[in-house]
Design a protein around this motif. Sequence first.
Motif, PDB file in Angstrom:
ATOM      1  N   CYS A 114      14.204  -8.269 -78.248  1.00 22.65           N
ATOM      2  CA  CYS A 114      13.489  -7.028 -77.927  1.00 22.65           C
ATOM      3  C   CYS A 114      14.449  -5.903 -77.538  1.00 22.65           C
ATOM      4  O   CYS A 114      14.021  -4.811 -77.182  1.00 22.65           O
ATOM      5  CB  CYS A 114      12.508  -7.280 -76.799  1.00 22.65           C
ATOM      6  SG  CYS A 114      13.328  -7.747 -75.268  1.00 22.65           S
ATOM      7  N   CYS A 134      10.160  -9.242 -73.771  1.00 21.03           N
ATOM      8  CA  CYS A 134       9.351  -9.977 -74.756  1.00 21.03           C
ATOM      9  C   CYS A 134       9.175 -11.417 -74.281  1.00 21.03           C
ATOM     10  O   CYS A 134       9.655 -11.784 -73.203  1.00 21.03           O
ATOM     11  CB  CYS A 134      10.027  -9.948 -76.135  1.00 21.03           C
ATOM     12  SG  CYS A 134      11.540 -10.925 -76.218  1.00 21.03           S
ATOM     13  N   CYS A 180      12.519 -13.469 -73.618  1.00 26.16           N
ATOM     14  CA  CYS A 180      13.268 -13.174 -72.379  1.00 26.16           C
ATOM     15  C   CYS A 180      12.343 -13.148 -71.164  1.00 26.16           C
ATOM     16  O   CYS A 180      12.723 -12.679 -70.104  1.00 26.16           O
ATOM     17  CB  CYS A 180      14.015 -11.851 -72.523  1.00 26.16           C
ATOM     18  SG  CYS A 180      12.925 -10.447 -72.854  1.00 26.16           S
TER      19      CYS A 180
END
Length: 342
Positions: A265, A270, A273
Amino acid sequence: MISRLEELKSKCETALQNADTVSGIEDVRISYLGKKGVLTDILKGLKDLSNEEKASVGQAANQIKTQITDAIDAKRHALERDEMNAKLVSDTVDVSAPGVGRGSGASHPLHRMEKLIVECLGRIGFSTVSGPEIETEFNNFEALNIPASHPARDMHDTFYMKDGGVLRTHTSPVQIRAMQTMAPPLRILAPGKVFRCDADVSHSPVFHQIEGLLVDKHVSFAELKGTLEFFLRSLFGDSKKVRFRPSYFPFTVPSCEVDLECVMCKGKGCGICKQTGWLEVMGAGMVHRNVFKAVGYDPEEVTGFAFGLGVDRLAMLYYQISDIRLLYENDARFISQFKGAA
Ligand SMILES: [Zn+2]
């Protein structure tokens, strides 16, 4: 007697004409010329005849034996040729049909990842060393400042061997072996398999690590940061952000976790993560003086840093692989996707 032989010959010829397989021919041969064959019997009986008869009958019998033998051989060759021809006709090979191709294989992404890491750090002077997968408890724990009573031992979920050895839980014991046999300065990488006694959807009992160690006079934390930033940006791109968070490992002090800006991302947040924008990629720190003492280095003379990373995790981020199990299923369709990849 001669007429009996003639009769025998014509019977044999008829039998040969009727035989239409190689094994049928063999049956005819055995019944006439075999140990207990009809013609053999007659030849055996020659000794009971008068000398005069012996000469004429013997000559005729031998002649007929030769004729029968030749006839059998000729018929057998003809049948063998026919059988071969029939086989050639039925087993036709279409030489113009496309072949069953065996495509060339591809290196496994874990192998590719390890190679990339070794090449990248090789450019700044790190060379590769290796060590055994079955280690002593001293090299795997004590020498790395993890005494028997240390709570970190529990974190390692160790496989213990019957004779007292362990399956190494990290590649750090290779550093110990290197320092025991080489004098500083030292700049080494130790890639290899490591083993932990836990397995579930996100853990494999065997996985791959690469450990790095640099020892010299006056090595500072700034050099650790510079080296790891160079390394991560070489792999993931110059614009990638890298951050260092304080952490704890028994064998380094100070210790840190190294985070890389999320490759999926680009820091926005996202699922990969966990909405943080950061991915934890490695652990590192300045080598603990107790580790230097354990290998006979003088901690007043030298300092150094060490770092360790999971090749599996880095490969997943680098090649954007969503499920760790894909790395171990050995599915040729999956592996072949990496053909030509860096
Ligand atoms: Zn993300």
